[in-house]
Write a protein that holds these residues in place. Structure first.
Motif, PDB file in Angstrom:
ATOM      1  N   LEU A  34       0.672  -1.247  -0.113  1.00 34.47           N
ATOM      2  CA  LEU A  34      -0.050   0.109   0.103  1.00 34.47           C
ATOM      3  C   LEU A  34       1.049   1.387   0.023  1.00 34.47           C
ATOM      4  O   LEU A  34       0.410   2.321  -0.478  1.00 34.47           O
ATOM      5  CB  LEU A  34      -0.962   0.150   1.213  1.00 34.47           C
ATOM      6  CG  LEU A  34      -2.011  -1.015   1.165  1.00 34.47           C
ATOM      7  CD1 LEU A  34      -2.826  -0.925   2.536  1.00 34.47           C
ATOM      8  CD2 LEU A  34      -2.886  -0.916   0.141  1.00 34.47           C
ATOM      9  N   ALA A  35       2.044   1.207   0.356  1.00 40.00           N
ATOM     10  CA  ALA A  35       3.016   2.424   0.569  1.00 40.00           C
ATOM     11  C   ALA A  35       3.490   2.506  -0.982  1.00 40.00           C
ATOM     12  O   ALA A  35       3.751   3.464  -1.181  1.00 40.00           O
ATOM     13  CB  ALA A  35       4.198   2.161   1.443  1.00 40.00           C
ATOM     14  N   ALA A  36       3.540   1.611  -1.624  1.00 40.64           N
ATOM     15  CA  ALA A  36       4.196   2.113  -3.156  1.00 40.64           C
ATOM     16  C   ALA A  36       3.156   2.506  -4.060  1.00 40.64           C
ATOM     17  O   ALA A  36       1.912   2.498  -4.065  1.00 40.64           O
ATOM     18  CB  ALA A  36       4.472   0.593  -3.648  1.00 40.64           C
ATOM     19  N   PRO A  37       3.390   3.511  -5.034  1.00 41.14           N
ATOM     20  CA  PRO A  37       2.484   3.768  -6.186  1.00 41.14           C
ATOM     21  C   PRO A  37       1.867   2.636  -6.594  1.00 41.14           C
ATOM     22  O   PRO A  37       2.520   1.585  -6.864  1.00 41.14           O
ATOM     23  CB  PRO A  37       3.470   4.645  -6.990  1.00 41.14           C
ATOM     24  CG  PRO A  37       4.630   4.824  -6.282  1.00 41.14           C
ATOM     25  CD  PRO A  37       4.943   3.957  -5.090  1.00 41.14           C
ATOM     26  N   GLN A  38       0.684   2.807  -7.123  1.00 44.95           N
ATOM     27  CA  GLN A  38      -0.185   1.863  -7.801  1.00 44.95           C
ATOM     28  C   GLN A  38       0.580   0.900  -8.964  1.00 44.95           C
ATOM     29  O   GLN A  38       0.504  -0.416  -8.860  1.00 44.95           O
ATOM     30  CB  GLN A  38      -1.415   2.354  -8.417  1.00 44.95           C
ATOM     31  CG  GLN A  38      -2.485   1.531  -8.629  1.00 44.95           C
ATOM     32  CD  GLN A  38      -3.177   0.643  -7.660  1.00 44.95           C
ATOM     33  OE1 GLN A  38      -3.468   1.098  -6.566  1.00 44.95           O
ATOM     34  NE2 GLN A  38      -3.346  -0.527  -7.770  1.00 44.95           N
ATOM     35  N   GLY A  76       1.426   0.754  16.599  1.00 46.83           N
ATOM     36  CA  GLY A  76       0.873   1.489  15.370  1.00 46.83           C
ATOM     37  C   GLY A  76       1.233   0.391  14.088  1.00 46.83           C
ATOM     38  O   GLY A  76       1.471  -0.541  14.144  1.00 46.83           O
ATOM     39  N   PHE A  77       1.126   1.197  13.008  1.00 43.40           N
ATOM     40  CA  PHE A  77       1.345   0.439  11.667  1.00 43.40           C
ATOM     41  C   PHE A  77       2.107   1.467  10.765  1.00 43.40           C
ATOM     42  O   PHE A  77       1.893   2.681  10.893  1.00 43.40           O
ATOM     43  CB  PHE A  77      -0.203   0.464  10.935  1.00 43.40           C
ATOM     44  CG  PHE A  77      -0.042   0.045   9.620  1.00 43.40           C
ATOM     45  CD1 PHE A  77       0.066  -1.124   9.091  1.00 43.40           C
ATOM     46  CD2 PHE A  77       0.045   1.145   8.503  1.00 43.40           C
ATOM     47  CE1 PHE A  77       0.337  -1.630   7.692  1.00 43.40           C
ATOM     48  CE2 PHE A  77       0.002   0.601   7.221  1.00 43.40           C
ATOM     49  CZ  PHE A  77       0.005  -0.730   6.730  1.00 43.40           C
ATOM     50  N   SER A  78       3.059   0.606  10.196  1.00 41.83           N
ATOM     51  CA  SER A  78       4.021   1.568   9.292  1.00 41.83           C
ATOM     52  C   SER A  78       4.797   0.504   8.257  1.00 41.83           C
ATOM     53  O   SER A  78       5.395  -0.552   8.797  1.00 41.83           O
ATOM     54  CB  SER A  78       5.337   1.969  10.077  1.00 41.83           C
ATOM     55  OG  SER A  78       6.140   2.755   9.308  1.00 41.83           O
ATOM     56  N   VAL A  79       4.532   0.710   7.165  1.00 40.04           N
ATOM     57  CA  VAL A  79       5.319  -0.140   5.989  1.00 40.04           C
ATOM     58  C   VAL A  79       5.931   1.033   5.122  1.00 40.04           C
ATOM     59  O   VAL A  79       5.657   2.306   5.217  1.00 40.04           O
ATOM     60  CB  VAL A  79       4.023  -0.724   5.306  1.00 40.04           C
ATOM     61  CG1 VAL A  79       3.358  -1.976   6.226  1.00 40.04           C
ATOM     62  CG2 VAL A  79       3.062   0.348   4.497  1.00 40.04           C
ATOM     63  N   SER A  80       6.679   0.491   4.365  1.00 38.78           N
ATOM     64  CA  SER A  80       7.427   1.196   3.449  1.00 38.78           C
ATOM     65  C   SER A  80       7.905   0.487   2.123  1.00 38.78           C
ATOM     66  O   SER A  80       7.902  -0.519   2.193  1.00 38.78           O
ATOM     67  CB  SER A  80       8.744   1.805   4.306  1.00 38.78           C
ATOM     68  OG  SER A  80       9.480   0.875   4.596  1.00 38.78           O
ATOM     69  N   CYS A  81       8.139   1.186   1.214  1.00 36.60           N
ATOM     70  CA  CYS A  81       8.561   0.900  -0.123  1.00 36.60           C
ATOM     71  C   CYS A  81       9.582   1.707  -0.873  1.00 36.60           C
ATOM     72  O   CYS A  81       9.474   3.079  -0.708  1.00 36.60           O
ATOM     73  CB  CYS A  81       7.365   1.026  -1.096  1.00 36.60           C
ATOM     74  SG  CYS A  81       5.981  -0.551  -0.734  1.00 36.60           S
ATOM     75  N   SER A 132       1.733   5.136   7.271  1.00 33.96           N
ATOM     76  CA  SER A 132       1.535   4.787   8.592  1.00 33.96           C
ATOM     77  C   SER A 132       0.134   5.127   9.102  1.00 33.96           C
ATOM     78  O   SER A 132      -0.533   5.728   8.427  1.00 33.96           O
ATOM     79  CB  SER A 132       2.448   5.786   9.469  1.00 33.96           C
ATOM     80  OG  SER A 132       1.995   7.094   9.191  1.00 33.96           O
ATOM     81  N   ALA A 133      -0.396   4.532  10.361  1.00 30.41           N
ATOM     82  CA  ALA A 133      -1.562   4.874  10.783  1.00 30.41           C
ATOM     83  C   ALA A 133      -1.729   4.261  12.220  1.00 30.41           C
ATOM     84  O   ALA A 133      -0.623   3.606  12.696  1.00 30.41           O
ATOM     85  CB  ALA A 133      -2.672   3.828  10.005  1.00 30.41           C
ATOM     86  N   ASP A 134      -2.682   4.704  12.876  1.00 34.89           N
ATOM     87  CA  ASP A 134      -2.751   4.350  14.111  1.00 34.89           C
ATOM     88  C   ASP A 134      -3.245   2.883  14.319  1.00 34.89           C
ATOM     89  O   ASP A 134      -3.849   1.962  13.572  1.00 34.89           O
ATOM     90  CB  ASP A 134      -3.975   5.138  15.169  1.00 34.89           C
ATOM     91  CG  ASP A 134      -3.569   6.462  15.062  1.00 34.89           C
ATOM     92  OD1 ASP A 134      -2.183   7.029  15.322  1.00 34.89           O
ATOM     93  OD2 ASP A 134      -4.412   7.314  14.999  1.00 34.89           O
ATOM     94  N   THR A 148      -4.756   6.283   6.674  1.00 31.35           N
ATOM     95  CA  THR A 148      -3.354   6.321   6.621  1.00 31.35           C
ATOM     96  C   THR A 148      -2.789   7.562   6.235  1.00 31.35           C
ATOM     97  O   THR A 148      -3.509   8.411   5.802  1.00 31.35           O
ATOM     98  CB  THR A 148      -3.051   5.345   5.451  1.00 31.35           C
ATOM     99  OG1 THR A 148      -3.638   5.893   4.123  1.00 31.35           O
ATOM    100  CG2 THR A 148      -3.531   3.871   5.757  1.00 31.35           C
ATOM    101  N   TYR A 149      -1.509   7.689   6.573  1.00 29.94           N
ATOM    102  CA  TYR A 149      -0.672   9.094   6.239  1.00 29.94           C
ATOM    103  C   TYR A 149       0.294   8.462   5.343  1.00 29.94           C
ATOM    104  O   TYR A 149       1.414   7.764   5.790  1.00 29.94           O
ATOM    105  CB  TYR A 149      -0.246   9.591   7.606  1.00 29.94           C
ATOM    106  CG  TYR A 149       0.630  10.981   7.109  1.00 29.94           C
ATOM    107  CD1 TYR A 149      -0.002  12.286   6.799  1.00 29.94           C
ATOM    108  CD2 TYR A 149       1.783  10.937   7.572  1.00 29.94           C
ATOM    109  CE1 TYR A 149       0.689  13.091   6.511  1.00 29.94           C
ATOM    110  CE2 TYR A 149       2.817  11.892   7.266  1.00 29.94           C
ATOM    111  CZ  TYR A 149       2.289  13.314   6.605  1.00 29.94           C
ATOM    112  OH  TYR A 149       2.835  14.140   6.337  1.00 29.94           O
TER     113      TYR A 149
END
Length: 195
Positions: A34-38, A76-81, A132-134, A148-149
């Protein structure tokens, strides 16, 4: 009294087991990308956690993007690409963190290694996306997240405010600025205003 102590122990154990529960591979991948562009999501390589909580490759990729699943051990929630050219930098950071190094030690080690050429840094700008999100907005077992943010980072090693025309601090929310200028970790920060 024994019943109270036992009940507290059971509650503690239940909360620990809930905290330790690792989402299945599909849910981790679904949330991570979800962090990556579509247009990068389908072919992104994804790292995450196996059933024992150990770091592993969840899915091999076939494009330029690498994604990291949410760490179930953190709040919390945090993912990255990020672009694959950042992988040596990211991999080295993970290894140093695993050794118990703090932020400054990791920064200094990678700076020295990047200057010597033993740590390969991207030759062109390379992007990182952090979503990220709560905790309350994330269902880890389904890989579903709401509210999300997303913030954006573009690594440009050794760049300065003079070479980019970017300020070293944002004058208003969402304004791009350069962080760690003149270092291996120089990057453009773009943090959109939160609603």
């Amino acid at each position: 009294m024994k019943k109270i102590v036992f009940s507290l122990f059971v509650l503690f154990l239940a909360s620990e087991l809930e905290a330790q529960q690792i989402p299945d591979k599909a849910a981790q991948i679904k949330a991570a990308v979800l962090a990556a562009p579509q247009d990068f999501r389908k072919g992104a390589k994804v790292y995450g956690y196996d059933a024992n909580g150990d770091w592993t490759v969840l899915r091999e990729g076939n494009n330029e993007m690498i994604c990291i699943a949410d760490n179930p051990q953190t709040e919390g929630f945090s993912v990255s690409c990020y672009h694959k050219d950042l992988e040596p930098f990211m991999k080295r950071g993970r290894a140093l963190k695993k050794e118990g190094k703090n932020f400054k030690q990791i920064f200094d080690t990678r700076e020295k290694e990047a200057k010597s050429g033993s740590l390969k840094m991207p030759g062109e700008p390379a992007s990182l996306y952090v979503l990220s999100a709560d905790k309350a907005d994330y269902d880890p077992m389904k890989g579903k997240v709401d509210n999300t943010y997303l913030r954006y980072v573009v690594y440009i090693p050794w760049a300065t405010k003079e070479s980019t025309g970017l300020s070293t601090k944002p004058d208003f929310p969402g304004m791009p600025w350069i962080m760690d200028p003149g270092t291996h970790r120089a990057h453009i920060m773009i943090s959109p205003p939160k609603d």
